[in-house]
Design an enzyme around this catalytic site. Structure first.
Site, PDB file in Angstrom:
ATOM      1  N   SER A  31      40.827  30.612  45.881  1.00  0.00           N
ATOM      2  CA  SER A  31      41.867  31.625  46.000  1.00  0.00           C
ATOM      3  C   SER A  31      41.317  33.050  46.166  1.00  0.00           C
ATOM      4  CB  SER A  31      42.761  31.578  44.760  1.00  0.00           C
ATOM      5  OG  SER A  31      42.012  31.905  43.585  1.00  0.00           O
ATOM      6  N   LYS A  43      40.455  41.516  43.600  1.00  0.00           N
ATOM      7  CA  LYS A  43      41.419  40.449  43.877  1.00  0.00           C
ATOM      8  C   LYS A  43      42.822  40.883  43.454  1.00  0.00           C
ATOM      9  CE  LYS A  43      41.845  35.436  43.186  1.00  0.00           C
ATOM     10  NZ  LYS A  43      41.180  34.249  42.585  1.00  0.00           N
ATOM     11  N   SER A  63      37.604  28.737  42.965  1.00  0.00           N
ATOM     12  CA  SER A  63      38.194  29.877  43.670  1.00  0.00           C
ATOM     13  C   SER A  63      37.218  30.974  44.044  1.00  0.00           C
ATOM     14  CB  SER A  63      39.330  30.477  42.832  1.00  0.00           C
ATOM     15  OG  SER A  63      40.449  29.618  42.843  1.00  0.00           O
TER      16      SER A  63
END
Length: 457
Positions: free
Chosen positions: A150, A75, A174
């Site tokens: 996210s 990420k 997320s």
């Protein structure tokens, strides 16, 4: 089957037996990136040394290492030494960290290859993965739809076959939301099981580090390689040797609740989850429908989230306009929150934890839909209604995941069916304290009983 569609546990066996080399697998993933990523936009920065790293692994690496030769997506809020890490923000457009985050260092030590960075909304705040630096990431099941957020880039990259595992984080959903939208498995582990370091807010217990995979077994593999205390993080769980993929036994008692937060639910999503939950009776489980109302946790989550964001971004708390629309507006609101509200939210959190501890005296896990709606159009920031009901705040539409974050319990999202548009539906599995192995074991059984296939892309 194409290498890039195989799950990480299968690939691990092939690599260990030298039926496939790390270089061959890395090259296959790169070809997939070249073919698919232009449409999906999940990988935003490639590791330019990937093939060099793969060849070096073949020369001196240990084929028995847990993640030997597996290409992993990181990420873009997780720091990677020598690989750009933008946090999805123009403020860090050209930032190249000098050191790895703890989780990345552990992935490398376990033999994983870092393929590159996956897209995220600015500073991982938002349920739609879009930012000014790289634009929007699209759902591989339908390019007009969001992948969620996210950790949306990680979920989309997995679903599209560009990586074998994906790193991520979860504050209010997320890891689980994009896993549900993209048809992969995401686990929010117990706080501190995987160290969340470095971070400005070292004592954070609302945001956690974790991983995604195509299967529950893949996520267990990720967890085994990255869990355990670290001197870099004061929040930790005991280092106990245990499996993260338990076998679900006949007689397992499960509870199913269709709407734990009273926001409504899209009928086809509820039907898919209900069918998958009660099909577990066919493998000897006892499945009871229960009425569990956790809607009072919506206010507590909003307050605890405000505290977490203020602590994390304290040094930039007045730079609202530079932090992206979602984070900027959230910080403005957080600055107006009183100490009494923060205290009340923490008190509620303790009450909720004790309440669910009693619940798990009677049931071994709770099953409930992950998202109340299908993936929405990628151009839309967030949905304003659920099943015809208007939402009163930005937080409400993802309350099914966010309220469970308050509990501190392990929660996974596993694909359990498709909606009427042919898009994935995710089921949340909530386990008792430190019950990651049980959660993933149930997820594994659901995947086997209710497979959804591959995205049409």
């Amino acid at each position: 089957m194409d290498l890039t569609h195989r799950c990480a546990t299968e690939l691990r066996t092939l690599l260990k037996e030298r039926a496939v080399s790390p270089t061959e697998l890395a090259e296959a993933c790169l070809r997939r990136v070249e073919t698919i990523n232009g449409a999906v936009n999940a990988i935003v920065t490639l590791n330019e040394r990937l093939l060099d790293d793969a060849r070096a692994l073949e020369e001196v690496g240990d084929p028995t290492a847990p993640l030997y030769g597996l290409p992993v997506g990181i990420k873009d809020t997780t720091q990677t030494a020598g690989i750009r890490t933008t946090f999805g923000s123009p403020l860090h457009r050209n930032l190249v960290p000098s050191a790895d985050a703890v989780v990345v260092a552990r992935l490398r030590a376990a033999g994983a290859l870092i393929l590159g960075k996956t897209n995220t909304p600015p500073f991982a705040i938002g349920g739609n993965t879009v930012n000014e630096v790289f634009g929007a990431t699209r759902n591989p099941w339908n390019l007009s739809r969001t992948c969620g957020g996210s950790t949306g880039g990680g979920a989309a990259a997995l679903a599209a076959g560009m990586v074998t595992l994906a790193d991520g984080s979860d504050l209010g959903g997320s890891l689980r939301m994009p896993a549900s939208f993209c048809g992969v498995v995401g686990l929010r582990p117990s706080p501190g099981l995987v160290p969340l370091a470095p971070t400005p807010h070292l004592w954070d217990r609302l945001s956690v580090a974790g991983g995604m995979g195509r299967t529950a077994g893949d996520v267990a593999l990720f967890l085994e390689a990255t869990c355990g205390p670290s001197p870099e993080s004061p929040v930790c769980q005991p280092s106990v040797a245990r499996t993260f993929l338990e076998t679900m036994r006949p007689g397992t008692r499960l509870a199913y609740c269709s709407d734990i937060v009273d926001i409504g639910i899209q009928p086809d999503i509820e039907q898919a989850c209900r069918q998958a939950a009660f099909e577990l009776r066919q493998v000897g489980c006892q499945v009871d429908e229960v009425g569990l109302d956790l809607s009072d946790g919506r206010t507590a989550f909003a307050t605890l989230r405000a505290y977490s964001l203020l602590a994390t971004h304290h040094g930039h708390r007045y730079r609202h306009d530079e932090l992206g629309t979602n984070l900027g507006s959230n910080l403005k609101s957080a600055l107006k929150t009183s100490a009494q509200e923060f205290a009340a939210a923490e008190a509620y959190r303790s009450t909720l934890w004790r309440r669910l501890k009693v619940f798990f005296n009677n049931y071994q896990a709770l099953l409930t839909p992950c998202m109340a709606i299908s993936p929405f159009p990628v151009e839309q920031d967030h949905p304003v209604e659920v099943a015809g009901r208007q939402m009163t705040s930005y937080h409400d539409w993802f309350a099914p995941t966010s309220v469970l974050s308050v509990t501190g319990l392990p929660v996974a999202s596993v694909p359990c069916g498709l909606d009427t548009l042919g898009l994935p539906v995710g089921m949340q599995i909530v386990g008792p304290p430190l019950g990651e192995g049980r959660v993933l074991g149930i997820a594994n059984t659901i995947q086997q009983a209710s497979p959804i296939g591959l995205p049409p892309l």
